[in-house]
Write a protein that holds these residues in place. Structure first.
Motif, PDB file in Angstrom:
ATOM      1  N   GLN A  21     -17.810 -37.478  36.383  1.00 33.57           N
ATOM      2  CA  GLN A  21     -16.421 -38.221  35.798  1.00 33.57           C
ATOM      3  C   GLN A  21     -15.374 -37.121  35.776  1.00 33.57           C
ATOM      4  O   GLN A  21     -14.110 -37.561  35.902  1.00 33.57           O
ATOM      5  CB  GLN A  21     -16.825 -39.047  34.552  1.00 33.57           C
ATOM      6  CG  GLN A  21     -17.874 -40.241  35.010  1.00 33.57           C
ATOM      7  CD  GLN A  21     -17.097 -41.200  36.061  1.00 33.57           C
ATOM      8  OE1 GLN A  21     -15.854 -41.008  36.501  1.00 33.57           O
ATOM      9  NE2 GLN A  21     -17.811 -42.170  36.280  1.00 33.57           N
ATOM     10  N   LEU A  22     -15.709 -35.817  35.043  1.00 30.83           N
ATOM     11  CA  LEU A  22     -14.570 -35.038  34.870  1.00 30.83           C
ATOM     12  C   LEU A  22     -14.114 -34.499  36.051  1.00 30.83           C
ATOM     13  O   LEU A  22     -12.915 -34.537  36.188  1.00 30.83           O
ATOM     14  CB  LEU A  22     -15.415 -33.520  34.224  1.00 30.83           C
ATOM     15  CG  LEU A  22     -14.358 -32.569  34.038  1.00 30.83           C
ATOM     16  CD1 LEU A  22     -13.402 -33.004  32.873  1.00 30.83           C
ATOM     17  CD2 LEU A  22     -15.089 -31.242  33.667  1.00 30.83           C
ATOM     18  N   VAL A  23     -15.000 -34.497  37.295  1.00 32.85           N
ATOM     19  CA  VAL A  23     -14.180 -33.976  38.537  1.00 32.85           C
ATOM     20  C   VAL A  23     -13.389 -34.981  39.045  1.00 32.85           C
ATOM     21  O   VAL A  23     -12.187 -34.803  39.442  1.00 32.85           O
ATOM     22  CB  VAL A  23     -15.237 -33.356  39.423  1.00 32.85           C
ATOM     23  CG1 VAL A  23     -14.706 -33.372  40.770  1.00 32.85           C
ATOM     24  CG2 VAL A  23     -15.970 -32.116  38.948  1.00 32.85           C
ATOM     25  N   LEU A  45     -14.008 -34.428  22.453  1.00 31.75           N
ATOM     26  CA  LEU A  45     -14.698 -35.066  23.850  1.00 31.75           C
ATOM     27  C   LEU A  45     -16.004 -35.203  23.557  1.00 31.75           C
ATOM     28  O   LEU A  45     -16.635 -33.958  23.515  1.00 31.75           O
ATOM     29  CB  LEU A  45     -13.923 -34.475  24.948  1.00 31.75           C
ATOM     30  CG  LEU A  45     -14.834 -34.961  26.385  1.00 31.75           C
ATOM     31  CD1 LEU A  45     -14.178 -36.562  26.344  1.00 31.75           C
ATOM     32  CD2 LEU A  45     -14.253 -34.267  27.697  1.00 31.75           C
ATOM     33  N   ASP A  46     -16.851 -36.274  24.093  1.00 36.22           N
ATOM     34  CA  ASP A  46     -18.219 -36.413  24.194  1.00 36.22           C
ATOM     35  C   ASP A  46     -18.167 -36.864  25.799  1.00 36.22           C
ATOM     36  O   ASP A  46     -17.807 -37.830  26.097  1.00 36.22           O
ATOM     37  CB  ASP A  46     -18.724 -37.460  23.163  1.00 36.22           C
ATOM     38  CG  ASP A  46     -20.281 -37.524  23.483  1.00 36.22           C
ATOM     39  OD1 ASP A  46     -20.847 -37.132  24.860  1.00 36.22           O
ATOM     40  OD2 ASP A  46     -20.980 -38.124  22.704  1.00 36.22           O
ATOM     41  N   GLY A  91      -9.128 -27.258  26.134  1.00 33.13           N
ATOM     42  CA  GLY A  91     -10.630 -27.026  25.761  1.00 33.13           C
ATOM     43  C   GLY A  91     -11.114 -28.060  24.998  1.00 33.13           C
ATOM     44  O   GLY A  91     -10.371 -28.647  24.221  1.00 33.13           O
ATOM     45  N   THR A  92     -12.114 -28.784  25.189  1.00 34.12           N
ATOM     46  CA  THR A  92     -12.860 -29.831  24.650  1.00 34.12           C
ATOM     47  C   THR A  92     -13.979 -29.360  23.767  1.00 34.12           C
ATOM     48  O   THR A  92     -14.778 -28.482  24.164  1.00 34.12           O
ATOM     49  CB  THR A  92     -13.209 -30.768  25.450  1.00 34.12           C
ATOM     50  OG1 THR A  92     -14.481 -30.534  26.311  1.00 34.12           O
ATOM     51  CG2 THR A  92     -12.366 -31.061  26.660  1.00 34.12           C
ATOM     52  N   VAL A 126     -13.473 -39.355  28.945  1.00 37.39           N
ATOM     53  CA  VAL A 126     -13.383 -38.208  29.915  1.00 37.39           C
ATOM     54  C   VAL A 126     -11.824 -38.292  30.447  1.00 37.39           C
ATOM     55  O   VAL A 126     -11.112 -37.471  30.469  1.00 37.39           O
ATOM     56  CB  VAL A 126     -14.439 -38.052  30.755  1.00 37.39           C
ATOM     57  CG1 VAL A 126     -14.094 -37.015  31.944  1.00 37.39           C
ATOM     58  CG2 VAL A 126     -15.622 -37.842  30.031  1.00 37.39           C
ATOM     59  N   HIS A 127     -11.748 -39.426  30.991  1.00 36.33           N
ATOM     60  CA  HIS A 127     -10.443 -39.739  31.950  1.00 36.33           C
ATOM     61  C   HIS A 127      -9.297 -39.616  30.980  1.00 36.33           C
ATOM     62  O   HIS A 127      -8.404 -39.125  31.421  1.00 36.33           O
ATOM     63  CB  HIS A 127     -10.507 -41.380  32.563  1.00 36.33           C
ATOM     64  CG  HIS A 127     -11.499 -41.156  33.883  1.00 36.33           C
ATOM     65  ND1 HIS A 127     -11.092 -41.095  35.063  1.00 36.33           N
ATOM     66  CD2 HIS A 127     -12.817 -41.086  33.895  1.00 36.33           C
ATOM     67  CE1 HIS A 127     -12.205 -41.109  35.860  1.00 36.33           C
ATOM     68  NE2 HIS A 127     -13.157 -41.263  35.164  1.00 36.33           N
ATOM     69  N   ALA A 128      -9.191 -40.134  29.794  1.00 34.62           N
ATOM     70  CA  ALA A 128      -8.128 -40.002  28.765  1.00 34.62           C
ATOM     71  C   ALA A 128      -7.959 -38.564  28.573  1.00 34.62           C
ATOM     72  O   ALA A 128      -6.634 -38.399  28.518  1.00 34.62           O
ATOM     73  CB  ALA A 128      -8.572 -40.932  27.672  1.00 34.62           C
ATOM     74  N   VAL A 129      -8.916 -37.793  28.166  1.00 33.10           N
ATOM     75  CA  VAL A 129      -8.562 -36.299  27.783  1.00 33.10           C
ATOM     76  C   VAL A 129      -8.009 -35.762  29.126  1.00 33.10           C
ATOM     77  O   VAL A 129      -6.847 -34.764  29.056  1.00 33.10           O
ATOM     78  CB  VAL A 129     -10.095 -35.744  27.505  1.00 33.10           C
ATOM     79  CG1 VAL A 129      -9.598 -34.166  27.178  1.00 33.10           C
ATOM     80  CG2 VAL A 129     -10.016 -36.443  25.974  1.00 33.10           C
ATOM     81  N   VAL A 130      -8.438 -36.123  30.385  1.00 30.30           N
ATOM     82  CA  VAL A 130      -7.906 -35.336  31.300  1.00 30.30           C
ATOM     83  C   VAL A 130      -6.404 -35.911  31.504  1.00 30.30           C
ATOM     84  O   VAL A 130      -5.565 -34.884  31.962  1.00 30.30           O
ATOM     85  CB  VAL A 130      -8.875 -35.621  32.733  1.00 30.30           C
ATOM     86  CG1 VAL A 130      -8.107 -34.874  33.822  1.00 30.30           C
ATOM     87  CG2 VAL A 130     -10.285 -35.061  32.450  1.00 30.30           C
TER      88      VAL A 130
END
Length: 280
Positions: free
Chosen positions: A114-116, A56-57, A32-33, A64-68
């Motif tokens: 960007q998440l997708v 995450l913001d 979860g973020t 976003v890419h780093a957290v994913v």
């Protein structure tokens, strides 16, 4: 019931919180973020390693890419990605500031896109998965005073509907969820208002402002029931393209779609009249 691992943005409140609680309770794992790491302290204390948390913001694309990347690398496989983080911006288009417009688009639309995009390479590599995109009744029906919110939700629905066709060969399903009003804290904490212009006091847009400012109003929708339907949708094959939740959502979307269809059908001859004659 197979245990799954879920990535959900925005789990501190609203649907993200309800989904996370239900999933952890039944034994699933959740990445979860949150924007405030302490917002999920109680869940972390109760469920330990089954809850992976990251700050995450979603307006920060590199983040976003780093957290994913981190979530997939540390958890191995993520079965479902839920794009939930977002908020509503209320006010007539002319009332909103440029900064508010940019932030609304970057959060609800660009952040979700960007998440997708960040998750798709992993979902393809593992042979499939699901994406759940949170939209709203306002992704199909438009109301005065919500122009920029609608712009983001209509935009993300178009994006998701195209993506679901693009990724179908990879065993990746995409579902758009369109809730109506629900008894979350969205109205109280996730609605932002543009500066009021007196000229718009006579506009229908003022009605949206009054609704947003009314802290006593109670929505009909049960968020726990809605969250369960979203979770259960992952067991449906093929993935449902859209899920409308709430009688208000169903009724508003039904009015909007039937009205647009009637207008389109009335223009059939006009539309066909602009073609070159057959054979030319």
């Amino acid at each position: 019931m197979a245990q799954r691992t879920w990535l959900i943005t925005g789990i501190s409140s609203g649907f993200g919180r309800h989904m996370t609680e239900q999933l952890l309770e039944r034994g699933d794992h959740v990445a979860g973020t949150v924007r405030n790491l302490h917002a999920a302290d109680d869940l972390k204390a109760a469920y330990g390693d089954r809850l992976w948390i990251a700050n995450l913001d979603v307006t920060d694309t590199p983040a976003v890419h780093a957290v994913v990347d981190q979530a997939f690398e540390q958890l191995g496989r993520i079965d479902v990605v839920v794009s939930n983080a977002g908020y509503g911006l209320i006010g007539a288009a002319e009332e909103l500031t440029d900064e508010q417009i940019i932030h609304q688009i970057n959060t609800n639309l660009v952040g979700s896109i960007q998440l997708v995009r960040a998750a798709l390479p992993y979902l393809r590599a593992q042979g499939g998965g699901r994406i759940i995109q949170l939209s709203t009744v306002g992704g199909q029906a438009a109301f005065p005073g919500g122009s920029l919110y609608h712009a983001t939700k209509w935009g993300i629905e178009g994006f998701a509907e195209a993506v679901m066709q693009e990724v179908a060969p990879f065993n990746i399903g995409v579902t758009i969820v369109e809730p109506g009003g629900a008894r979350t804290n969205f109205r109280h904490h996730s609605l932002k208002l543009g500066p009021r212009m007196e000229a718009y006091d006579i506009s229908p847009a003022a009605g949206a402002r009054r609704i947003a400012e009314d802290k006593t109003a109670v929505s009909m929708g049960d968020p726990a029931k809605m969250a369960k339907i979203m979770i259960d949708s992952v067991d449906q094959h093929p993935a449902p393209k859209r899920i409308a939740l709430g009688s208000d959502s169903y009724q508003a979307i039904h009015r909007a779609l039937t009205g647009r269809l009637a207008e389109l059908e009335a223009q059939r001859e006009l539309a066909f009249s602009t073609d070159f004659p057959k054979g030319q």
